[in-house]
Enzyme design. Sequence first.
Site, mmCIF file in Angstrom:
data_model
loop_
_atom_site.group_PDB
_atom_site.id
_atom_site.type_symbol
_atom_site.label_atom_id
_atom_site.label_comp_id
_atom_site.label_asym_id
_atom_site.label_seq_id
_atom_site.Cartn_x
_atom_site.Cartn_y
_atom_site.Cartn_z
ATOM 1 N N CYS A 1 3.773 5.320 -6.121
ATOM 2 C CA CYS A 1 4.182 6.700 -5.898
ATOM 3 C C CYS A 1 4.575 7.101 -4.382
ATOM 4 O O CYS A 1 4.796 8.089 -4.050
ATOM 5 C CB CYS A 1 2.956 7.625 -6.323
ATOM 6 S SG CYS A 1 2.374 7.105 -7.859
ATOM 7 N N LYS A 2 4.174 6.100 -3.473
ATOM 8 C CA LYS A 2 4.512 6.246 -2.242
ATOM 9 C C LYS A 2 4.167 7.533 -1.406
ATOM 10 O O LYS A 2 5.007 8.405 -0.771
ATOM 11 C CB LYS A 2 6.162 6.430 -1.799
ATOM 12 C CG LYS A 2 6.594 4.634 -2.231
ATOM 13 C CD LYS A 2 7.928 4.438 -2.043
ATOM 14 C CE LYS A 2 8.353 3.165 -2.543
ATOM 15 N NZ LYS A 2 8.624 2.939 -4.119
ATOM 16 N N ARG A 3 2.849 8.033 -1.709
ATOM 17 C CA ARG A 3 2.343 9.421 -1.301
ATOM 18 C C ARG A 3 2.254 9.336 0.057
ATOM 19 O O ARG A 3 1.837 8.558 0.771
ATOM 20 C CB ARG A 3 0.954 9.539 -2.138
ATOM 21 C CG ARG A 3 1.331 9.825 -3.488
ATOM 22 C CD ARG A 3 2.068 10.799 -4.106
ATOM 23 N NE ARG A 3 2.320 11.068 -5.282
ATOM 24 C CZ ARG A 3 3.347 11.632 -6.048
ATOM 25 N NH1 ARG A 3 4.539 11.421 -5.160
ATOM 26 N NH2 ARG A 3 3.236 11.919 -7.048
#
Length: 304
Positions: free
Chosen positions: A99-101
């Site tokens: 999700c590469k938050r």
Amino acid sequence: MVDKLIEKIIALQNPTCVGLDTDFNYLPDDMKAGVKDFDGAAKRITEFNKNIIDKVCDIVPSVKVQIAYYEMYGESGVKAFNDTVNYAKNKGLIVIADCKRNDIGSTASCYAKAYLGETEVGGNKINAFNADMLTVNGYLGTDGIEPFIKEIKAHDKSIFVLVKTSNPSSGELQNLKLESGEYVYEHMGKLVEKWGADTVGKYGYSEVGAVVGATHPEEAENLRKLLKSTFFLIPGYGAQGGSAQMLKVCFDKHGLGGVVNSSRGIICAYKNAAYAGKNYAEAARAACIDMQKDLSGVIGKMGK
């Protein structure tokens, strides 16, 4: 959680991660037939994913579910994401939510709770998306990472921080030199090593890992030497051009230190002439077996 992943890698002698980056258009024509809305697409994607998971769960240690491929189908897609995560976990796989938050303060805390921890409602603590690991963007600095570290410590989870990504233009920023003489990606790698210093497990790797692309072997080799305690998530194998020989530098002398993702090369393997006559799930399994042979042939035995 990294120790658990390493133990599965050793048991299976396979550092493969199956990327369930499932676009509706990747599905066979008969599965797409008659579908005209998000709900129908999401249901077929979920069916596709479950059938692949059933076929590969005994030969691979992990899957990576990239949320962007689900968000574009709206709320139905997000449900498909969650259903896929839960199904894979129930089949014994380590699940990486890709999700590469990236945020700070209370917002970062919300992301961390959503994917790694629990959200409290009326006195009840509930999992939103119960992944084992999460990809995060560390380029906002320490205060953007600390909320995630808090959750991984509390819930036996892990994160992978973007360090040297597999895309061709990553060097536009990540390979810039700082006044100190080190590259930006090197400095980020050192921060990752520091962030995970007090979470190192029995295999010598911490719960704060790094995303290091197979398509940049020189930088990957440099990072492996610099980051003795950092486990790598290695994208770029297969469809993106990374080979087993290129990513060998990501592993230590015991054949450990990373897990290698392949997405289209596995979930779309049924389109490959090499797997002609197999349905999509059978082709995915065959592709996983071929990937294991390719990786182990270069990396060697995994574990002491």
